[in-house]
Scaffold this motif. Structure first.
Motif, mmCIF file in Angstrom:
data_model
loop_
_atom_site.group_PDB
_atom_site.id
_atom_site.type_symbol
_atom_site.label_atom_id
_atom_site.label_comp_id
_atom_site.label_asym_id
_atom_site.label_seq_id
_atom_site.Cartn_x
_atom_site.Cartn_y
_atom_site.Cartn_z
ATOM 1 N N THR A 158 1.716 3.733 -6.280
ATOM 2 C CA THR A 158 2.637 2.641 -6.589
ATOM 3 C C THR A 158 2.083 1.314 -6.092
ATOM 4 O O THR A 158 2.126 0.294 -6.794
ATOM 5 C CB THR A 158 4.018 2.900 -5.945
ATOM 6 N N LEU A 159 1.552 1.323 -4.879
ATOM 7 C CA LEU A 159 0.943 0.128 -4.301
ATOM 8 C C LEU A 159 -0.201 -0.379 -5.173
ATOM 9 O O LEU A 159 -0.296 -1.578 -5.477
ATOM 10 C CB LEU A 159 0.440 0.457 -2.882
ATOM 11 N N LEU A 183 5.412 -4.544 -2.662
ATOM 12 C CA LEU A 183 4.045 -4.197 -2.284
ATOM 13 C C LEU A 183 3.857 -4.273 -0.772
ATOM 14 O O LEU A 183 3.287 -3.368 -0.147
ATOM 15 C CB LEU A 183 3.073 -5.155 -2.993
ATOM 16 N N ARG A 198 3.033 9.290 -3.403
ATOM 17 C CA ARG A 198 3.893 8.459 -4.255
ATOM 18 C C ARG A 198 3.685 6.967 -3.964
ATOM 19 O O ARG A 198 3.570 6.148 -4.877
ATOM 20 C CB ARG A 198 5.374 8.813 -4.025
ATOM 21 N N LEU A 199 3.641 6.628 -2.685
ATOM 22 C CA LEU A 199 3.574 5.218 -2.304
ATOM 23 C C LEU A 199 2.227 4.569 -2.609
ATOM 24 O O LEU A 199 2.177 3.428 -3.077
ATOM 25 C CB LEU A 199 3.892 5.072 -0.808
ATOM 26 N N ALA A 215 8.182 -7.843 -6.919
ATOM 27 C CA ALA A 215 7.027 -6.935 -6.932
ATOM 28 C C ALA A 215 6.143 -7.166 -5.717
ATOM 29 O O ALA A 215 5.661 -6.213 -5.088
ATOM 30 C CB ALA A 215 6.219 -7.140 -8.219
ATOM 31 N N TRP A 230 5.145 11.564 0.578
ATOM 32 C CA TRP A 230 5.422 10.150 0.352
ATOM 33 C C TRP A 230 4.155 9.345 0.117
ATOM 34 O O TRP A 230 4.167 8.379 -0.655
ATOM 35 C CB TRP A 230 6.242 9.589 1.514
ATOM 36 N N ILE A 282 5.682 -1.411 1.056
ATOM 37 C CA ILE A 282 4.964 -0.138 0.875
ATOM 38 C C ILE A 282 3.728 -0.094 1.766
ATOM 39 O O ILE A 282 3.458 0.913 2.437
ATOM 40 C CB ILE A 282 4.575 0.066 -0.605
ATOM 41 N N ILE A 285 -0.736 0.180 -8.402
ATOM 42 C CA ILE A 285 -0.228 -0.299 -9.700
ATOM 43 C C ILE A 285 0.355 -1.705 -9.562
ATOM 44 O O ILE A 285 0.081 -2.588 -10.391
ATOM 45 C CB ILE A 285 0.832 0.679 -10.265
ATOM 46 N N ILE A 286 1.144 -1.934 -8.483
ATOM 47 C CA ILE A 286 1.751 -3.254 -8.280
ATOM 48 C C ILE A 286 0.675 -4.316 -8.081
ATOM 49 O O ILE A 286 0.745 -5.410 -8.664
ATOM 50 C CB ILE A 286 2.724 -3.232 -7.076
#
Length: 445
Positions: A172-173, A317, A168-169, A313, A165, A320, A175-176
């Motif tokens: 993503t964090l 963030l 993945r997280l 978004a 995880w 996450i 990018i946001i």
């Protein structure tokens, strides 16, 4: 006997450990500290102190963890050979559990506000009002939901849960954050926020208050003292070079904090341009929960139809960031119960999650008297004292030749490195003194 897990890759460990360090404090605490303490001058001092103070303590936790291949209680018991070591580990176990108890409440708020962006989009006004209004029932529901999310990840173990995880997280964090920075920077008023954040006021660089604030932010932002990094270190391969691994974690943590500032401070000045109040009565920037749940939602409301997507978004963030920290916090007591008490991982995870939820519920039902008290007892008093104790164990109790033997497993030439020439003495003499001064100043104000 339960088999111990291990991170399957260097990247997996870095992202998991950095995720542990990157929490809600980085995203709402660091930016306002910067803006209130001389802008870029604070950033420079913070980066320096992160490596002068936080990195050595981080290394102490990683080395102890990997050498003992144990949870915090057993690890400190092993290197000290005493009940005092185990007692310190239990103290860390209790502290991190209490931190998770109040953290779950705040993360539950984030989860509620995240869902509100969806209900608002579909014009479900009654549900939206409930999600954003303080109530005991709402707080119980969402702190419980957040703990269920956390427990579901931790039940998977190290490689199949925490690492899977985290890889993945964390991206993503990142990018946001970057996308939100790009959008906010194009709004009117953002340039004033960038000036407040990036233009240094060097006249304040030796201000004792700034130095203490920077030390506190550097120390706490890496989630040190409560055993999260020690436990994660116990899952690291013996072939890894620990000094460079620790440096990578510190750099990612610092990087996310700096990025958070690039998002939050310009956002606040965009809000000011749009007519939202961002300064308190004493002239300081609004921070903490008022910033996240009052100022920024008011900003999103002024953005028109696009504001819903920006809010979606942003609160994604925050959820996450909270989750990457909470899974490491829950792993500390889980590792102890699994290894020392022989309880199966799944059973241990859910039993401890229930215990933490009970603690959260007690805080929720006695919110005005307990919430601030628990935060102060754990983060202001207990956490720095645990960091001080870890420095004493690593610098004074544990034998240097044992530490060197452990480091050589990942790097045969470590004895001749700059790290080994500095770190043992630094963690023995400098870190305890600096942490004690920081603790004394924070207590006495």
């Amino acid at each position: 006997m339960n088999a111990r897990g291990e991170f399957s890759s260097r990247l997996g460990f870095i992202l998991a450990a950095a995720g542990s360090a990157v929490g809600l404090g980085n995203i709402w605490g660091f930016p306002t500290q910067v803006a209130s303490n001389g802008g870029a001058a604070f950033v420079l001092v913070y980066i320096v102190l992160a490596f002068l103070l936080a990195y050595p303590v981080l290394m102490a936790e990683l080395i102890i963890g990997r050498a003992t291949r144990a949870n915090m209680v057993d690890a400190l018991g092993q290197i000290s050979g005493s009940k005092l070591g185990r007692a310190t580990g239990v103290w860390g176990f209790i502290t991190v559990s209490l931190i998770l108890a109040f953290y779950a409440i705040v993360a539950g708020w984030m989860l509620a506000f995240f869902l509100e962006t969806v209900t608002h989009f579909f014009a479900l006004d009654t549900l939206s009002n409930w999600l954003t209004s303080q109530s005991i029932f709402r707080n119980l529901v969402f702190s419980g939901a957040f703990l269920i999310l956390t427990a579901a990840i931790v039940t998977g173990g190290v490689s199949k849960g925490i690492e899977r995880w985290s890889v993945r997280l964390m991206p993503t964090l990142m990018i946001i954050i970057v996308l939100l920075i790009g959008y906010v920077s194009l709004q009117d008023g953002a340039i004033e926020g960038w000036k407040a954040y990036l233009v240094p006021d060097f006249s304040r660089i030796m201000d004792p208050g700034l130095l203490i604030n920077a030390m506190g932010q550097a120390f706490f932002s890496m989630s040190l003292g409560v055993g999260t990094m020690l436990v994660y270190g116990s899952y690291v391969s013996k072939n890894e070079r620990l000094p460079s691994l620790g440096a990578s974690v510190a750099l990612v943590d610092i990087g996310v904090a700096v990025l958070a500032g690039m998002l939050i401070i310009p956002s606040m000045y965009v809000a000011l341009h749009n007519g939202v109040q961002i300064f308190s009565e004493n002239g300081a920037l609004i921070e903490g929960d008022s910033l996240i749940f009052t100022v920024l939602p008011a900003l999103f409301d002024t953005m028109g139809s696009v504001g819903i997507f920006v809010a979606f978004a942003f609160f994604a963030l925050m959820v996450i960031a909270a989750l990457t920290s909470s899974i490491s916090m829950l792993e500390v007591p889980v590792a102890y119960v699994v290894e020392s008490k022989g309880v199966k991982r799944t059973k241990a995870v859910w039993l401890l999650a229930i215990c933490v939820f009970v603690a959260s519920s007690i805080i929720i039902f006695n919110f005005s008297s307990l919430f601030g008290l628990v935060i102060s007892l754990t983060t202001k008093y207990s956490q720095p004292l645990l960091g001080l104790a870890l420095c004493i164990f690593a610098g004074w109790v544990w034998r240097r030749n044992h530490i060197l033997t452990e480091l050589r497993k990942g790097d045969e030439e470590v004895e001749h490195s700059l790290f080994w020439k500095i770190w043992p003495w630094y963690v023995k003499f400098i870190c305890p003194v600096v942490i004690f001064i920081m603790f004394y100043r924070s207590v006495t104000g």
